[in-house]
Design a protein around this motif. Structure first.
Motif, short mmCIF file in Angstrom:
data_model
loop_
_atom_site.label_atom_id
_atom_site.label_comp_id
_atom_site.label_asym_id
_atom_site.label_seq_id
_atom_site.Cartn_x
_atom_site.Cartn_y
_atom_site.Cartn_z
N SER A 290 40.87 42.49 71.49
CA SER A 290 42.28 42.41 71.86
C SER A 290 43.13 42.91 70.71
CB SER A 290 42.66 40.96 72.20
OG SER A 290 42.72 40.17 71.00
N PHE A 291 44.44 43.13 70.95
CA PHE A 291 45.27 43.55 69.84
C PHE A 291 45.74 42.38 68.99
CE2 PHE A 291 48.98 42.30 72.14
CZ PHE A 291 48.96 42.89 73.40
N TYR A 292 45.12 41.20 69.22
CA TYR A 292 45.32 40.08 68.31
C TYR A 292 44.16 39.98 67.32
CZ TYR A 292 48.46 38.97 72.16
OH TYR A 292 49.42 39.05 73.14
N GLN A 293 43.26 40.97 67.39
CA GLN A 293 42.03 40.92 66.60
C GLN A 293 42.28 40.87 65.11
OE1 GLN A 293 40.44 45.27 66.04
NE2 GLN A 293 40.81 44.92 68.19
N THR A 294 43.43 41.37 64.66
CA THR A 294 43.71 41.35 63.22
C THR A 294 44.63 40.20 62.82
OG1 THR A 294 45.50 42.94 63.59
CG2 THR A 294 43.37 43.83 62.90
N ARG B 13 30.32 35.44 77.99
CA ARG B 13 29.85 36.61 77.25
C ARG B 13 29.68 36.28 75.76
NH1 ARG B 13 33.38 41.68 77.96
NH2 ARG B 13 35.05 40.25 77.37
N SER B 14 28.71 36.95 75.16
CA SER B 14 28.44 36.74 73.73
C SER B 14 29.65 37.10 72.88
CB SER B 14 27.23 37.57 73.29
OG SER B 14 26.09 37.25 74.03
N ILE B 15 30.34 38.17 73.26
CA ILE B 15 31.46 38.66 72.46
C ILE B 15 32.61 37.65 72.44
CG2 ILE B 15 32.72 39.87 74.28
CD1 ILE B 15 33.06 42.18 72.27
N GLU B 16 32.60 36.72 73.39
CA GLU B 16 33.59 35.64 73.41
C GLU B 16 33.01 34.35 72.84
OE1 GLU B 16 36.26 36.32 77.29
OE2 GLU B 16 34.13 36.43 77.72
N GLY B 17 31.70 34.17 73.01
CA GLY B 17 31.07 32.93 72.56
C GLY B 17 30.99 32.80 71.06
N ILE B 18 30.67 33.89 70.35
CA ILE B 18 30.52 33.82 68.89
C ILE B 18 31.83 33.44 68.20
CG2 ILE B 18 29.91 35.12 66.83
CD1 ILE B 18 27.56 34.28 68.65
N PRO B 19 32.98 34.08 68.53
CA PRO B 19 34.24 33.63 67.92
C PRO B 19 34.57 32.17 68.24
CG PRO B 19 34.52 35.80 68.87
CD PRO B 19 33.19 35.30 69.34
N ALA B 20 34.22 31.73 69.45
CA ALA B 20 34.49 30.35 69.83
C ALA B 20 33.69 29.39 68.95
CB ALA B 20 34.16 30.11 71.30
N ILE B 21 32.44 29.74 68.65
CA ILE B 21 31.57 28.84 67.89
C ILE B 21 31.91 28.84 66.41
CG2 ILE B 21 29.18 28.45 67.15
CD1 ILE B 21 28.30 29.55 69.89
N ILE B 22 32.07 30.01 65.82
CA ILE B 22 32.20 30.06 64.36
C ILE B 22 33.65 30.04 63.88
CG2 ILE B 22 30.02 31.31 64.20
CD1 ILE B 22 31.59 33.81 63.42
N SER B 23 34.61 30.25 64.79
CA SER B 23 36.03 30.22 64.38
C SER B 23 36.91 29.39 65.29
CB SER B 23 36.59 31.65 64.32
OG SER B 23 36.07 32.34 63.22
N ALA B 24 36.30 28.70 66.27
CA ALA B 24 37.08 27.91 67.23
C ALA B 24 38.16 28.74 67.88
CB ALA B 24 37.66 26.66 66.57
N MET B 25 37.86 30.02 68.16
CA MET B 25 38.81 30.94 68.79
C MET B 25 38.31 31.31 70.18
SD MET B 25 41.45 32.76 69.15
CE MET B 25 42.29 32.64 67.57
N PRO B 26 38.93 30.76 71.22
CA PRO B 26 38.54 31.10 72.60
C PRO B 26 39.19 32.40 73.06
CG PRO B 26 40.34 29.52 72.63
CD PRO B 26 40.01 29.76 71.17
N SER B 27 38.71 32.92 74.16
CA SER B 27 39.32 34.11 74.77
C SER B 27 39.95 33.69 76.09
CB SER B 27 38.26 35.20 75.00
OG SER B 27 37.77 35.69 73.78
N TRP B 28 41.04 32.94 75.98
CA TRP B 28 41.75 32.49 77.19
C TRP B 28 42.75 33.56 77.60
CZ3 TRP B 28 42.78 27.25 74.38
CH2 TRP B 28 41.61 26.47 74.42
N MET B 29 42.23 34.73 77.91
CA MET B 29 43.06 35.87 78.29
C MET B 29 42.19 36.86 79.03
SD MET B 29 43.33 37.83 74.61
CE MET B 29 42.70 36.80 73.29
N SER B 30 42.81 37.92 79.53
CA SER B 30 42.06 39.00 80.18
C SER B 30 41.40 39.82 79.09
CB SER B 30 42.98 39.86 81.03
OG SER B 30 43.60 39.10 82.04
N GLY B 31 40.10 39.73 78.98
CA GLY B 31 39.38 40.41 77.92
C GLY B 31 39.03 39.45 76.80
N ASP B 32 38.36 39.96 75.79
CA ASP B 32 37.89 39.13 74.70
C ASP B 32 38.78 39.25 73.48
OD1 ASP B 32 36.55 41.36 72.80
OD2 ASP B 32 36.11 41.82 74.88
N TYR B 33 38.75 38.23 72.65
CA TYR B 33 39.59 38.20 71.45
C TYR B 33 39.23 39.33 70.49
CZ TYR B 33 41.48 36.81 66.95
OH TYR B 33 42.14 36.82 65.75
N ILE B 34 37.94 39.58 70.30
CA ILE B 34 37.50 40.55 69.30
C ILE B 34 38.10 41.93 69.54
CG2 ILE B 34 35.48 41.88 68.55
CD1 ILE B 34 33.90 39.39 68.37
#
Length: 640
Positions: free
Chosen positions: A352-356, A329-350
């Motif tokens: 999630s409650f780790y978003q901040t 998904r794009s919502i997971e791909g963009i953080p992975a590309i520009i911040s090296a932040m994957p979404s290795w969890m149920s749901g996306d990082y953006i």
């Protein structure tokens, strides 16, 4: 004085008369208003307390920014208050005759005090806890393991003065609580029709107050970064809000595969640029093509594809032959590309409650080296919260549909078609101060795969609807490069092209668990213009490292989850790709192991094969360490 008298007569007097009318006709509504004002006062005091006790974090912020923080904070307070005091609000507006009774009002007061207690307690906990986690707490606050009980007691005793503040605020609330007094005003037998109407209106307003928005999307913690400096986000929001937001999100479980000493020895997230490149200080142009799966690119598939221009570009570029996306998904791909932040969890990082969590981006690191950084996307501002993520990670300035000058180009679905948008972007790059780093994320190859009317018959595509739009995007990129070649910054620029994720596939190879994540990745340097291949396994998380190693100045340290593998997480299963090997791990045990060179369709599970046991065990060892480190760092907010 004359101006004051005019304002008094025109605004203040009518407002006073209106309040008196409400007090007379709807006394319960009047007292609800006064009591909610008291709650807002308490929340504002709590924000001041949070600021004072964490002054070192916010001391470099201007008074104007702090004022705006308190102003925007009222929006987040409204959401929390609507949730916590929903019963109080309901008890005020229920169309029942015995609301005037003493016992009813006594119960109402205690329900109100309980709401204040919860609000004060949660916010004060973060007053002391914030320095350790760097953000407001989510529901994970209540998931402390039994082994942490001792730490909790230490916290209570260490911050005894917060308990004193709690008592003081409760006493203040009790003292200032507006006691109900009808004194014969109003009607003990209310007009049921009017009272029911008021009840419905207040309930609707409370609902939207809880959402924090009248729009389609509810208020999100990352919205704060849109209005204030990202460092002020913890001050802008409040703890009850972040807890309610996180209730429907699944948090990560802290893994204990290895001791902390082992994880530290692996040094999985702290990186230092090697700076062996001859491109230090050059401009960077990062092109992320929507849904561009490797299957669509002829240069990877013996010229069978839909990208004649990209194919030609590959002939003069460094091409990564085994590159992978980290998600679908794009919502997971963009953080992975520009911040090296994957979404290795149920749901996306953006979302999630780790978003901040404190997280930096490619733009953040290059800005520190004097780069002018920007992110362009022809989609609607707010799409998948990309604009907020860019702001949160301090990537640079965000440009979306709102900033595009010719709104008549809107495609009726997602935003601006790629050809006019890439031409606009090329013009925008002419305005940037060198060195610059600019990213564009295309959109035409996104469902429903709409082509502009003027070129609809030009691109025939293939058997899938997306194919024609891939041809169109390829054409748009060709036009962009034709224009870019004429610009003075062109020869001093490094171009990187990749995809956010894959889409539909036809070939069986690209339908396998590893094939469905295969994406193109190439680097084009006009000064070199020669073909080179890199066969090592690469994923989106490594793109930030690749760029920093290409252009950044010596000895820069940065945070990244990049490693020597490509890792995805879906359906509770981790997939590690170290081409040609693929490992599947369910969090506890290995469930699959494949060799792509001898089994391209992944039909033979080699899990119990003794010949590759050592390789499998080695990859599993690494994967466990990566998972443990990832979960720990997100939970503890150690992502910078």
């Amino acid at each position: 004085m004359l101006l004051f008298l005019c304002c008094f007569q025109k605004f203040i007097v009518p407002l006073f008369n209106y309040i008196c009318l409400v007090k007379e006709k709807f006394p319960h509504l009047y007292f609800l208003f006064k009591r909610l004002l008291l709650v807002y006062l308490i929340f504002t005091l709590l924000r001041f307390i949070f600021l004072i006790f964490n002054w070192n974090t916010f001391s470099n912020i201007s008074s104007q920014q702090l004022f705006k923080t308190f102003q925007i904070g009222l929006l987040f307070d409204t959401s929390a208050i609507s949730y916590i005091f929903s019963i109080v609000i309901l008890m005020h507006v229920l169309p029942i005759s015995f609301r005037n009774k003493k016992h009813y009002q006594y119960v109402l007061k205690w329900v109100f005090i309980c709401g204040v207690f919860i609000s004060v307690l949660l916010n004060l906990i973060d007053v002391g806890y914030f320095p350790f986690i760097g953000k407001r707490s989510g529901v994970e606050l209540f998931k402390m393991q039994s082994t942490q009980n001792a730490s909790l007691l230490i916290y209570v005793f260490s911050y005894w003065y917060l308990f004193v503040i709690l008592i003081a605020l409760l006493l203040l609330t009790w003292y200032l609580y507006p006691s109900f007094s009808n004194k014969g005003e109003g009607n003990n037998n209310p007009n049921w029709l009017i009272e029911t109407f008021v009840f419905i209106v207040v309930c609707v307003l409370t609902f939207f107050g809880a959402r924090g928005s009248f729009g389609l999307k509810p208020l999100n913690t990352m919205d704060a970064a849109t209005y204030v400096n990202p460092i002020l986000t913890p001050l802008t929001v409040n703890t009850p809000f972040t807890i309610f937001l996180s209730l429907d999100q699944s948090g990560l479980e802290e893994k204990k595969y290895y001791s902390s000493n082992v994880i530290n020895a692996l040094n999985l997230t702290q990186h230092i640029t090697d700076n062996n490149s001859t491109n230090i200080g050059k401009n960077v142009v990062l092109i992320i093509v929507e849904s561009l799966g490797k299957e669509y690119v002829g240069g990877y598939n013996n010229r069978k594809g839909f990208t004649p221009f990209i194919d030609s570009l590959m002939q003069v570029s460094t091409v990564y032959t085994n590159a992978y996306a980290n998600s679908k998904r794009s919502i997971e791909g963009i953080p992975a590309i520009i911040s090296a932040m994957p979404s290795w969890m149920s749901g996306d990082y953006i979302n999630s409650f780790y978003q901040t969590n404190t997280l930096h981006s490619l733009g953040y690191y290059l800005t520190k080296q004097g780069y002018d950084c920007s992110f362009y996307h022809g989609g609607k501002n707010g799409t998948m919260n990309f604009d907020k993520f860019v702001a949160q990670t301090e990537f640079g300035k965000y440009y979306g549909l709102n900033e595009y000058p010719k709104q008549e180009d809107f495609d009726g679905n997602w935003g601006i078609p790629d050809e006019p948008y890439l031409q606009y972007w090329a013009n925008e790059l002419n305005t940037k101060k060198e060195p610059f780093m600019s990213t564009v994320f295309t959109l035409s190859s996104h469902h429903p795969y709409t082509l502009p009317v003027t070129v609809k018959d030009k691109f025939k595509g293939g058997s899938l609807p997306i194919h024609a739009t891939i041809e169109y995007v390829d054409f748009a990129l060709q036009q962009f490069f034709e224009k870019a070649k004429k610009q003075p910054w062109f020869t001093n620029t490094v171009f990187i092209l990749t995809s956010d994720h894959c889409s539909e596939n036809i070939e069986p190879y690209y339908q396998t668990m590893q094939g469905r994540y295969a994406v193109p990745l190439l680097i084009y340097n006009p000064n070199e213009s020669k073909f080179k291949t890199i066969e090592k396994t690469t994923d989106q998380l490594q793109i930030m490292s690749i760029i920093l190693n290409e252009v950044s100045r010596p000895s820069m340290q940065y945070f990244s989850f990049a490693n020597d593998y490509a890792i995805q997480y879906t359906g509770g299963v981790y997939q590690l790709i170290n081409y040609p090997y693929v490992l599947h791990f369910d969090g506890e045990k290995n469930i699959g192991f494949y060799n792509i060179t001898t089994d391209s369709l992944m039909e033979t599970n080699l899990l119990n094969s003794p010949e590759i046991a050592q390789i499998k065990d080695s990859l599993c060892y690494s994967l466990k360490g990566i998972i443990q480190n990832y979960n720990y760092r997100l939970i503890k907010n150690q992502t910078n």
